[in-house]
Design an enzyme around this catalytic site. Structure first.
Site, mmCIF file in Angstrom:
data_model
loop_
_atom_site.group_PDB
_atom_site.id
_atom_site.type_symbol
_atom_site.label_atom_id
_atom_site.label_comp_id
_atom_site.label_asym_id
_atom_site.label_seq_id
_atom_site.Cartn_x
_atom_site.Cartn_y
_atom_site.Cartn_z
ATOM 1 N N TYR A 91 0.840 -1.202 0.000
ATOM 2 C CA TYR A 91 0.000 0.000 0.000
ATOM 3 C C TYR A 91 0.877 1.255 0.000
ATOM 4 O O TYR A 91 0.620 2.211 -0.727
ATOM 5 C CB TYR A 91 -0.920 0.001 1.221
ATOM 6 C CG TYR A 91 -1.967 1.094 1.179
ATOM 7 C CD1 TYR A 91 -3.246 0.831 0.694
ATOM 8 C CD2 TYR A 91 -1.679 2.387 1.596
ATOM 9 C CE1 TYR A 91 -4.207 1.829 0.630
ATOM 10 C CE2 TYR A 91 -2.629 3.394 1.528
ATOM 11 C CZ TYR A 91 -3.890 3.112 1.049
ATOM 12 O OH TYR A 91 -4.836 4.092 0.979
ATOM 13 N N PHE B 82 -7.147 19.923 -24.707
ATOM 14 C CA PHE B 82 -7.825 18.665 -24.989
ATOM 15 C C PHE B 82 -9.200 18.671 -24.308
ATOM 16 O O PHE B 82 -9.419 19.403 -23.354
ATOM 17 C CB PHE B 82 -6.971 17.489 -24.493
ATOM 18 C CG PHE B 82 -7.604 16.173 -24.830
ATOM 19 C CD1 PHE B 82 -7.762 15.780 -26.152
ATOM 20 C CD2 PHE B 82 -8.068 15.326 -23.839
ATOM 21 C CE1 PHE B 82 -8.374 14.576 -26.466
ATOM 22 C CE2 PHE B 82 -8.682 14.115 -24.149
ATOM 23 C CZ PHE B 82 -8.836 13.744 -25.463
ATOM 24 N N ASP B 83 -10.125 17.824 -24.818
ATOM 25 C CA ASP B 83 -11.511 17.910 -24.321
ATOM 26 C C ASP B 83 -11.652 17.672 -22.823
ATOM 27 O O ASP B 83 -12.384 18.393 -22.150
ATOM 28 C CB ASP B 83 -12.471 17.015 -25.139
ATOM 29 C CG ASP B 83 -12.098 15.544 -25.144
ATOM 30 O OD1 ASP B 83 -11.022 15.203 -24.638
ATOM 31 O OD2 ASP B 83 -12.884 14.735 -25.662
ATOM 32 N N ASP C 252 0.643 19.462 -20.733
ATOM 33 C CA ASP C 252 -0.192 18.284 -20.880
ATOM 34 C C ASP C 252 0.623 17.371 -21.797
ATOM 35 O O ASP C 252 0.713 17.589 -23.000
ATOM 36 C CB ASP C 252 -1.531 18.701 -21.510
ATOM 37 C CG ASP C 252 -2.450 17.520 -21.772
ATOM 38 O OD1 ASP C 252 -1.996 16.367 -21.651
ATOM 39 O OD2 ASP C 252 -3.612 17.756 -22.122
ATOM 40 N N ALA D 51 0.890 14.017 -22.671
ATOM 41 C CA ALA D 51 0.542 12.673 -23.144
ATOM 42 C C ALA D 51 1.454 12.193 -24.277
ATOM 43 O O ALA D 51 1.840 11.029 -24.317
ATOM 44 C CB ALA D 51 -0.916 12.662 -23.604
ATOM 45 N N LYS E 298 -0.553 6.941 -23.620
ATOM 46 C CA LYS E 298 -0.080 7.283 -24.964
ATOM 47 C C LYS E 298 1.421 6.976 -25.073
ATOM 48 O O LYS E 298 1.791 5.840 -25.281
ATOM 49 C CB LYS E 298 -0.348 8.763 -25.269
ATOM 50 C CG LYS E 298 -1.798 9.069 -25.616
ATOM 51 C CD LYS E 298 -2.639 9.302 -24.405
ATOM 52 C CE LYS E 298 -4.025 9.793 -24.722
ATOM 53 N NZ LYS E 298 -4.865 9.844 -23.527
ATOM 54 N N HIS F 67 -19.773 14.094 -26.538
ATOM 55 C CA HIS F 67 -19.469 13.174 -27.641
ATOM 56 C C HIS F 67 -19.382 11.715 -27.220
ATOM 57 O O HIS F 67 -19.615 10.823 -28.006
ATOM 58 C CB HIS F 67 -18.191 13.602 -28.365
ATOM 59 C CG HIS F 67 -16.989 13.694 -27.481
ATOM 60 N ND1 HIS F 67 -16.830 14.676 -26.539
ATOM 61 C CD2 HIS F 67 -15.883 12.922 -27.390
ATOM 62 C CE1 HIS F 67 -15.680 14.509 -25.916
ATOM 63 N NE2 HIS F 67 -15.089 13.447 -26.405
HETATM 64 N N1 F0G Z 1 -4.473 15.220 -22.648
HETATM 65 C C1 F0G Z 1 -4.404 14.858 -23.931
HETATM 66 C C2 F0G Z 1 -3.621 15.687 -24.888
HETATM 67 C C3 F0G Z 1 -5.066 13.704 -24.358
HETATM 68 O O1 F0G Z 1 -4.984 13.367 -25.641
HETATM 69 C C4 F0G Z 1 -5.787 12.937 -23.418
HETATM 70 C C5 F0G Z 1 -6.509 11.742 -23.826
HETATM 71 C C6 F0G Z 1 -5.829 13.355 -22.083
HETATM 72 C C7 F0G Z 1 -5.165 14.506 -21.737
HETATM 73 C C8 F0G Z 1 -6.591 12.600 -21.038
HETATM 74 O O2 F0G Z 1 -5.925 11.433 -20.706
HETATM 75 O O3 F0G Z 1 -7.449 9.592 -21.419
HETATM 76 O O4 F0G Z 1 -5.589 9.180 -19.830
HETATM 77 O O5 F0G Z 1 -7.565 10.450 -19.114
HETATM 78 N N2 F0G Z 1 -6.726 11.460 -25.025
HETATM 79 C C9 F0G Z 1 -7.362 10.249 -25.528
HETATM 80 C C10 F0G Z 1 -7.515 10.384 -27.005
HETATM 81 C C11 F0G Z 1 -8.580 9.841 -24.827
HETATM 82 O O6 F0G Z 1 -8.211 9.537 -27.603
HETATM 83 O O7 F0G Z 1 -6.926 11.277 -27.603
HETATM 84 P P1 F0G Z 1 -6.683 10.108 -20.244
#
Ligand code: F0G
Length: 458
Positions: A72, A124-125, A215, A217, A258, A450
């Site tokens: 843990y 990002f969304d 950010d 990823a 990613k 979406h």
């Molecule tokens: N930031 C970026 C640039 C992303 O592309 C994503 C996720 C996230 C944050 C959120 O990360 O999914 O681990 O919670 N992108 C995926 C996509 C879902 O299909 O582009 P997460």
């Protein structure tokens, strides 16, 4: 004669994927309310919905998994990951989270309050969702070139320093808790940010006393583009470039699904111990104790190994060349795609593909549906449906770009699959005049619609 290019790995395990008939797919997509997220994976032949969590782990990652320490608190897996994150990013402090958006939730809970302004390059969304959910505003400062898919610019992810400075000048620093730079910028087409631009953002932020977060990823793919497009970085390694990139930030959020090539995981990297302490409380509340967050020990082990593999030049070269291979094939068929090609995906410009479908009928979603019906290929709309309604006026937002994203999972498909995708899209393109109308929304959630939206064909 120079040897042709090949992947720096061979395949040890395979997974069967199934074809289906057009009739099957017509039925399935209708049952799915024309939302490709609602399809079962077995109804898909080639799945380009996302490159997130869909990659193939290596033998080394699978063996690291077996050695996970599930204690843990204070597990060796945590310390192994901490060491790797420090080596690759330079950040002394880190918090594990279950994925990227969880890292956003923890960080933004620490930093953002209502009325705040968060400038960045097309957020990002989920990032924008987490900002707007807190009644703050995300301001897009991306360079104008990014919004024209036909213009070549090597770094379409760049922030426009003038747009950014205007935001920083027009608002008190107390209202701007952070600037978010997304590397690479997913929403504008997997486009990279140059080192020069990261330096500029850093300078501006310093001038106005604002924090900068990445950010991250797809930070390794961003580093690859810096190496191959920014002359003075030609001879640097990906890791050296990544270290320099992160040196211009106060912290990072990471979706490890990613560029770290794991199926689940995320983290926050931080330079400041005070901020780490504050964020730790939210991490414990939302994710888990600070030495595991939302992750198991074995997942942290696989992630530490994945971070090393994901920053290997030869791997990145094969990855990005595969994406470009698909882009080239589409270009040969005159299909309008975002250029230069993105790092993780090819983005088809639906407005140019089907100029006869008005924006109110969601051309990108319409195209994604047609491509699925044509060949069982699943993609995702990055356009007006994803852009949601304006939180204040509740009107539909129509972003500059209306795209269909063909995201390529890492180490999963061969170029034969890419050929199938290219020809399927060409077949739709050749008959695009037959697509007379788009779709309309019949049901939607108030935010991040979406994922669950329900549609009808017009
Ligand atoms: N930031 C970026 C640039 C992303 O592309 C994503 C996720 C996230 C944050 C959120 O990360 O999914 O681990 O919670 N992108 C995926 C996509 C879902 O299909 O582009 P997460």
């Amino acid at each position: 004669m120079n040897l042709p290019f090949a992947e720096p790995y061979k395949i040890k395990m395979v997974e069967t994927i199934k074809r289906s008939t057009r009739e099957d797919r017509e039925k399935w997509i209708k049952e799915a309310k024309f939302n490709l997220f609602n399809l079962k994976s077995e109804q898909v032949f080639i799945d380009l919905l996302t490159d997130s969590g869909s990659g193939a782990m290596s033998d080394k990652q699978w063996s690291a998994l077996m050695q996970g320490d599930e204690s843990y608190a204070g597990s060796s897996s945590y310390y192994a990951l901490k060491k790797t994150i420090k080596e690759i990013t330079g950040f002394d402090y880190f918090l594990p989270t279950h994925q990227g958006r969880a890292a956003e939730n923890v960080l933004f809970s620490t930093l953002i309050t209502g009325d705040d302004i968060v400038p960045g390059n097309t957020h990002f969304d989920t990032t924008k969702g987490h900002i707007e959910y807190r009644k703050a505003t995300a301001v897009d400062c991306t360079i104008n070139e990014a919004f024209d898919t036909s213009i070549y610019h090597p770094f379409k992810g760049n922030l426009d320093p003038e747009k950014l400075e205007k935001v920083l000048k027009d608002n008190p620093a107390s209202k701007i808790p952070l600037i978010i730079v997304t590397i690479t910028c997913n929403s504008s087409g997997g486009q990279p940010v140059s080192m020069e631009n990261l330096q500029n953002v850093h300078q501006l932020a310093k001038k106005y006393g604002i924090k900068v977060f990445y950010d991250s990823a797809r930070f390794a793919e961003n580093a690859y583009f810096i190496k191959t497009r920014e002359k003075q970085y030609e001879r640097k390694t990906i890791r050296e470039i990544a270290r320099e990139m992160f040196s211009y930030a106060d912290g990072m959020t990471m979706s490890s699904k990613k560029d770290a090539i794991v199926n689940i995981g995320g983290f926050i990297g931080l330079r400041d111990v005070e901020l780490f302490r504050k964020a730790s409380t939210f991490n414990i509340m939302f994710e888990g104790f600070i030495t595991y967050g939302g992750m198991s020990g074995r997942d942290m082990n696989a992630l530490a190994q994945g971070l090393k593999e994901g920053t290997d030049f030869e791997y990145l070269e094969s990855r990005i060349k595969q994406v470009a291979y698909l882009g080239q094939r589409l270009k040969k068929f005159n299909i309008p795609v975002q250029e230069p090609f993105g790092g993780h995906a090819i983005f088809v410009d639906a407005k140019r593909f089907m100029p006869h479908i008005p924006k109110e009928e969601f051309p990108a979603q319409t195209l994604a549906i047609e491509l699925y019906i044509a060949a069982g290929i699943r993609t995702v709309e990055i356009g007006a449906i994803m852009a949601d309604r304006d939180p204040v006026t509740r009107h539909n937002r129509y972003p500059g770009l209306e795209l269909v994203r063909l995201a390529i999972p890492r180490r999963v498909y061969t170029n034969n699959h890419m050929d199938v995708v290219a020809v399927a899209l060409k077949n739709v393109f050749d008959k695009r005049e037959n697509i007379k109308r788009g779709v309309k929304i019949t049901k939607e959630a108030p935010i991040l619609r979406h994922f669950t939206v329900e549609l009808e064909r017009l």
